[in-house]
Motif scaffolding. Structure first.
Motif, PDB file in Angstrom:
ATOM      1  N   GLY A 148       7.594  -3.802   6.408  1.00 37.53           N
ATOM      2  CA  GLY A 148       7.319  -5.373   7.010  1.00 37.53           C
ATOM      3  C   GLY A 148       5.238  -5.386   6.934  1.00 37.53           C
ATOM      4  O   GLY A 148       5.047  -4.480   5.921  1.00 37.53           O
ATOM      5  N   PRO A 149       5.084  -6.053   7.325  1.00 42.65           N
ATOM      6  CA  PRO A 149       3.773  -6.653   6.898  1.00 42.65           C
ATOM      7  C   PRO A 149       2.483  -5.493   7.424  1.00 42.65           C
ATOM      8  O   PRO A 149       1.336  -5.787   7.059  1.00 42.65           O
ATOM      9  CB  PRO A 149       3.009  -7.585   8.074  1.00 42.65           C
ATOM     10  CG  PRO A 149       4.099  -7.339   9.280  1.00 42.65           C
ATOM     11  CD  PRO A 149       5.317  -6.909   9.095  1.00 42.65           C
ATOM     12  N   ILE A 150       2.850  -4.180   8.260  1.00 44.75           N
ATOM     13  CA  ILE A 150       2.184  -3.412   7.980  1.00 44.75           C
ATOM     14  C   ILE A 150       2.647  -1.933   7.904  1.00 44.75           C
ATOM     15  O   ILE A 150       3.142  -1.696   8.350  1.00 44.75           O
ATOM     16  CB  ILE A 150       1.206  -3.611   9.020  1.00 44.75           C
ATOM     17  CG1 ILE A 150      -0.076  -1.914   8.952  1.00 44.75           C
ATOM     18  CG2 ILE A 150       1.180  -3.195  10.171  1.00 44.75           C
ATOM     19  CD1 ILE A 150      -1.136  -1.989  10.085  1.00 44.75           C
ATOM     20  N   PHE A 151       2.738  -0.792   7.129  1.00 42.05           N
ATOM     21  CA  PHE A 151       3.553   0.452   7.210  1.00 42.05           C
ATOM     22  C   PHE A 151       2.634   1.222   6.389  1.00 42.05           C
ATOM     23  O   PHE A 151       1.112   0.726   5.957  1.00 42.05           O
ATOM     24  CB  PHE A 151       4.035   0.219   5.697  1.00 42.05           C
ATOM     25  CG  PHE A 151       4.374   0.005   4.677  1.00 42.05           C
ATOM     26  CD1 PHE A 151       4.013   0.475   3.894  1.00 42.05           C
ATOM     27  CD2 PHE A 151       4.060  -1.682   4.292  1.00 42.05           C
ATOM     28  CE1 PHE A 151       3.799   0.050   1.884  1.00 42.05           C
ATOM     29  CE2 PHE A 151       4.004  -2.234   3.066  1.00 42.05           C
ATOM     30  CZ  PHE A 151       4.056  -1.825   1.777  1.00 42.05           C
ATOM     31  N   GLN A 152       3.152   2.431   6.553  1.00 42.13           N
ATOM     32  CA  GLN A 152       1.570   3.780   6.050  1.00 42.13           C
ATOM     33  C   GLN A 152       2.393   4.020   5.124  1.00 42.13           C
ATOM     34  O   GLN A 152       3.821   4.575   5.058  1.00 42.13           O
ATOM     35  CB  GLN A 152       2.248   4.638   7.514  1.00 42.13           C
ATOM     36  CG  GLN A 152       1.402   5.763   7.419  1.00 42.13           C
ATOM     37  CD  GLN A 152       1.135   7.129   8.203  1.00 42.13           C
ATOM     38  OE1 GLN A 152       0.165   6.312   8.401  1.00 42.13           O
ATOM     39  NE2 GLN A 152       2.345   7.165   8.754  1.00 42.13           N
ATOM     40  N   LEU A 153       1.676   4.645   4.278  1.00 44.70           N
ATOM     41  CA  LEU A 153       2.524   5.404   2.840  1.00 44.70           C
ATOM     42  C   LEU A 153       1.192   7.177   3.187  1.00 44.70           C
ATOM     43  O   LEU A 153      -0.127   7.336   3.409  1.00 44.70           O
ATOM     44  CB  LEU A 153       1.865   5.275   1.307  1.00 44.70           C
ATOM     45  CG  LEU A 153       2.668   3.414   1.202  1.00 44.70           C
ATOM     46  CD1 LEU A 153       2.204   2.924  -0.389  1.00 44.70           C
ATOM     47  CD2 LEU A 153       4.159   4.008   0.969  1.00 44.70           C
ATOM     48  N   PHE A 154       1.728   7.497   2.561  1.00 44.34           N
ATOM     49  CA  PHE A 154       0.718   8.961   2.241  1.00 44.34           C
ATOM     50  C   PHE A 154       0.797   9.317   0.120  1.00 44.34           C
ATOM     51  O   PHE A 154       2.127   9.126   0.147  1.00 44.34           O
ATOM     52  CB  PHE A 154       1.269  10.312   2.641  1.00 44.34           C
ATOM     53  CG  PHE A 154       1.531  11.088   4.311  1.00 44.34           C
ATOM     54  CD1 PHE A 154       0.551  10.816   5.186  1.00 44.34           C
ATOM     55  CD2 PHE A 154       2.565   9.755   4.857  1.00 44.34           C
ATOM     56  CE1 PHE A 154       0.838  11.124   6.146  1.00 44.34           C
ATOM     57  CE2 PHE A 154       2.495   9.595   6.259  1.00 44.34           C
ATOM     58  CZ  PHE A 154       1.798  10.256   6.415  1.00 44.34           C
ATOM     59  N   LEU A 155      -0.508   9.265   0.584  1.00 39.89           N
ATOM     60  CA  LEU A 155      -0.757   9.872  -1.135  1.00 39.89           C
ATOM     61  C   LEU A 155      -1.317  10.466  -1.582  1.00 39.89           C
ATOM     62  O   LEU A 155      -2.300  11.116  -0.728  1.00 39.89           O
ATOM     63  CB  LEU A 155      -1.737   8.360  -1.427  1.00 39.89           C
ATOM     64  CG  LEU A 155      -1.681   6.719  -1.273  1.00 39.89           C
ATOM     65  CD1 LEU A 155      -3.176   6.108  -1.738  1.00 39.89           C
ATOM     66  CD2 LEU A 155      -0.334   6.743  -1.961  1.00 39.89           C
ATOM     67  N   SER A 175       0.095  -8.712   5.562  1.00 40.73           N
ATOM     68  CA  SER A 175      -0.498 -10.386   6.238  1.00 40.73           C
ATOM     69  C   SER A 175      -1.370 -10.760   6.588  1.00 40.73           C
ATOM     70  O   SER A 175      -2.678  -9.737   6.749  1.00 40.73           O
ATOM     71  CB  SER A 175       1.090 -10.059   7.323  1.00 40.73           C
ATOM     72  OG  SER A 175       0.012  -9.603   8.490  1.00 40.73           O
ATOM     73  N   PRO A 176      -1.654 -12.026   6.380  1.00 39.88           N
ATOM     74  CA  PRO A 176      -2.745 -12.640   6.922  1.00 39.88           C
ATOM     75  C   PRO A 176      -3.713 -11.671   8.444  1.00 39.88           C
ATOM     76  O   PRO A 176      -5.377 -11.728   8.509  1.00 39.88           O
ATOM     77  CB  PRO A 176      -2.865 -14.083   6.912  1.00 39.88           C
ATOM     78  CG  PRO A 176      -2.224 -14.467   5.530  1.00 39.88           C
ATOM     79  CD  PRO A 176      -1.399 -13.429   6.235  1.00 39.88           C
ATOM     80  N   GLU A 177      -2.973 -12.549   9.287  1.00 41.65           N
ATOM     81  CA  GLU A 177      -2.630 -11.560  10.915  1.00 41.65           C
ATOM     82  C   GLU A 177      -3.172 -10.396  10.734  1.00 41.65           C
ATOM     83  O   GLU A 177      -4.179 -10.021  11.896  1.00 41.65           O
ATOM     84  CB  GLU A 177      -1.693 -12.213  11.569  1.00 41.65           C
ATOM     85  CG  GLU A 177      -1.190 -13.740  11.421  1.00 41.65           C
ATOM     86  CD  GLU A 177      -0.508 -14.340  10.485  1.00 41.65           C
ATOM     87  OE1 GLU A 177      -0.356 -15.732  10.134  1.00 41.65           O
ATOM     88  OE2 GLU A 177       0.286 -12.857   9.125  1.00 41.65           O
ATOM     89  N   MET A 178      -2.739  -9.694   9.777  1.00 39.83           N
ATOM     90  CA  MET A 178      -3.037  -7.959  10.290  1.00 39.83           C
ATOM     91  C   MET A 178      -4.124  -7.339   9.805  1.00 39.83           C
ATOM     92  O   MET A 178      -4.646  -7.114   9.929  1.00 39.83           O
ATOM     93  CB  MET A 178      -2.053  -6.962   9.678  1.00 39.83           C
ATOM     94  CG  MET A 178      -0.549  -7.165  10.429  1.00 39.83           C
ATOM     95  SD  MET A 178      -0.964  -5.738  11.744  1.00 39.83           S
ATOM     96  CE  MET A 178       0.704  -6.877  12.630  1.00 39.83           C
ATOM     97  N   ALA A 179      -4.633  -8.244   8.243  1.00 35.92           N
ATOM     98  CA  ALA A 179      -6.209  -8.491   7.357  1.00 35.92           C
ATOM     99  C   ALA A 179      -7.184  -8.400   8.613  1.00 35.92           C
ATOM    100  O   ALA A 179      -8.187  -8.088   8.288  1.00 35.92           O
ATOM    101  CB  ALA A 179      -5.685  -9.145   6.043  1.00 35.92           C
ATOM    102  N   LYS A 180      -6.598  -9.441   9.154  1.00 37.68           N
ATOM    103  CA  LYS A 180      -8.021 -10.116  10.443  1.00 37.68           C
ATOM    104  C   LYS A 180      -8.153  -9.276  11.605  1.00 37.68           C
ATOM    105  O   LYS A 180      -8.970  -9.176  11.376  1.00 37.68           O
ATOM    106  CB  LYS A 180      -7.221 -11.485  11.117  1.00 37.68           C
ATOM    107  CG  LYS A 180      -8.190 -12.355  12.131  1.00 37.68           C
ATOM    108  CD  LYS A 180      -8.127 -13.080  12.357  1.00 37.68           C
ATOM    109  CE  LYS A 180      -9.050 -13.875  13.345  1.00 37.68           C
ATOM    110  NZ  LYS A 180      -8.964 -15.366  14.291  1.00 37.68           N
TER     111      LYS A 180
END
Length: 508
Positions: A66-73, A83-88
């Motif tokens: 999806g347009p927003i997800f989590q990663l562990f570095l 996505s533009p909507e989430m960036a906003k």
């Protein structure tokens, strides 16, 4: 008392039931606020998923998660936004929580302990530096004062290409555009042209800037895996010290020369002169230190040279691959710019198709493909809980390819920006195109970058036809991306220039 004892089992059962029900609903609620996350490995987290080109990897993962997800570095949590909507949500709606830059120990050291403008935390020092930059250094008045410097350097650049064209000699445009950008910045900043007649000095500076960029961009395991926190396994700490020492020697000499010239009453019109004035101004609310000055000089070299050069290189690459678009740009330039005059910055407002070409280049090849921020507190964004000190990666490269906002997103089509419904600028108000970022931490050098890219690219089109390859026989140019903080080509653009106009009679 005996009667009360009979009720104890009932009260105890009710209490346990309430605790279990609350725990159950709390677990359900937590899951509803949990971000999608790929399978991770112990210690390294999701590092095994990342390639040498992170923005492409993030884009591919967004198809699944999806347009927003989590990663562990390693042990550090990160949020990827595609996505533009989430960036906003992160860059405007809740901007106050995400004003800090994500920092690495290498970049922190190279910038004198984050005493610059690019990676410094959002604190009074940063606000003071931003105010100085916008009011004194990169404002319209100062840029106008230094416009002749840019024009002279572009003229010299075109003249040198003409000499290559006479003998049919191929040129590495990536290297030459970096040299041009370095000369413009060094003259504007310090009144010095590094390239003069000493190729080795110019090459040394270009190599130093490139090495510092690469060191800052390189993934440092010590920053992300707690087992290696105090170890310099990759030698990046040692390398950063050497690079900054080289830069420090060069800049310290230049600052001292400026100080001596000021004592003699010499007239100096450059940005370093302005910075030294500010340093000596007792009325300033915050004292500008010598390290602040050095860090800002480094900012301009790192942020302005490679980014502008790579944008121009990508733009010309696309035009070579799309000769019909090249022809349209050339026709527009010939209609606006009179014969025997080199294109100037004042012509840009009258060249809408050239502007559209630059916008389309920035859409597909944003100079900084990923904006990295860090949360300063626990916060809820779009229904998700984002913990404090979580790194946020805004995939600008993916925003420019979002099919919900762009028709045929992978196609190079400047005409899209001539349509009324796509009348947008690049100053951070349209979240499907953020080549310079957005909000308070948006790049302060937008105007300078726009002047350089439009004028140089336009002059290269005006004066020359470009044949791809070392022999000028390649039918097209590869568009493979390279690794780095900025979006560079994997292989520099090599072309043979063929003169359309001779620059010698052009007036300065």
């Amino acid at each position: 008392m005996a009667d009360l004892k009979a009720y104890f089992p009932f009260f105890f059962t009710c209490l346990i039931s309430i605790i279990l029900v609350r725990a159950f609903f709390k677990s359900i609620c937590a899951k509803s606020h949990r971000l999608p996350t790929p399978f991770s490995l112990p210690i390294i987290g999701h590092l095994h998923l990342l390639s040498s080109i992170p923005h492409q990897t993030f884009h591919k993962l967004s198809y699944r998660y999806g347009p927003i997800f989590q990663l562990f570095l390693g042990s550090k949590p990160g949020i990827v936004v595609c996505s533009p909507e989430m960036a906003k949500e992160f860059l405007k709606t809740h901007e106050h929580v995400y004003l800090d830059r994500a920092r690495s120990s290498t970049a922190d050291y190279i910038t004198y302990g984050s005493k610059d403008l690019v990676v410094a935390p959002y604190e009074p020092h940063w606000k003071f530096m931003k105010k100085i930059v916008m009011s004194n250094l990169l404002n319209g008045k100062t840029l106008d004062m230094l416009s002749s410097v840019r024009h002279q350097e572009i003229y010299g650049f075109i003249k040198s290409i003409s000499q290559r064209a006479r003998v049919g000699e191929a040129m590495n445009l990536g290297k030459e555009l970096m040299k041009l950008s370095n000369n413009v910045i060094s003259r504007m900043l310090m009144g010095i042209k590094f390239a003069n007649d000493k190729e080795d000095v110019a090459d040394d500076l270009i190599n130093l800037v490139t090495e510092m960029f690469q060191a800052s961009a390189f993934f440092n395991l010590s920053d992300y895996i707690w087992l290696f926190k105090n170890l310099d396994l990759q030698g990046l700490g040692k390398k950063a010290k050497k690079l900054r020492a080289r830069f420090d020697v060069m800049i310290e000499r230049i600052i001292k020369e400026h100080e001596e010239a000021r004592k003699r009453g010499g007239e100096m019109n450059d940005l370093l002169h302005i910075l030294l004035d500010i340093q000596q101004d007792e009325s300033m609310e915050i004292k500008l230190s010598r390290e602040n000055i050095k860090a800002f000089i480094l900012d301009l070299f790192l942020a302005a040279t490679d980014t502008s050069a790579s944008t121009m290189e990508w733009g010309l690459s696309q035009l070579i691959n799309h000769p019909n678009i090249m022809k349209k740009v050339l026709e527009e330039i010939h209609q606006v710019v009179v014969e025997n005059r080199l294109l100037h910055e004042s012509d840009i407002p009258n060249l809408p198709y050239l502007q559209a070409v630059v916008k389309e280049t920035l859409r597909l090849h944003p100079a900084v493909p990923v904006l990295a921020r860090q949360s300063t507190e626990d916060f809820m964004v779009a229904g998700y809980h984002i913990p404090e000190k979580t790194q946020i990666f805004i995939n600008v490269w993916a925003l420019g390819r979002d099919p919900n906002h762009w028709e045929s997103p992978h196609e190079f089509r400047p005409e899209r920006f001539l349509e009324k419904e796509n009348e947008l600028d690049v100053r951070g108000q349209h979240f499907h195109m953020l080549p310079f970022g957005s909000g308070r931490r948006m790049c302060p050098g937008i105007s300078l970058a726009q002047f350089m890219v439009h004028t140089t690219l336009g002059a290269m089109i005006q004066c020359f036809d470009w044949k791809a390859g070392i022999d000028g026989n390649l039918p097209s140019v590869d568009m493979e991306e390279g690794f780095g903080l900025t979006l560079t080509r994997a292989n520099h653009l090599v072309c043979v220039p063929v003169a359309r106009l001779h620059p010698i009679p052009f007036s300065l």
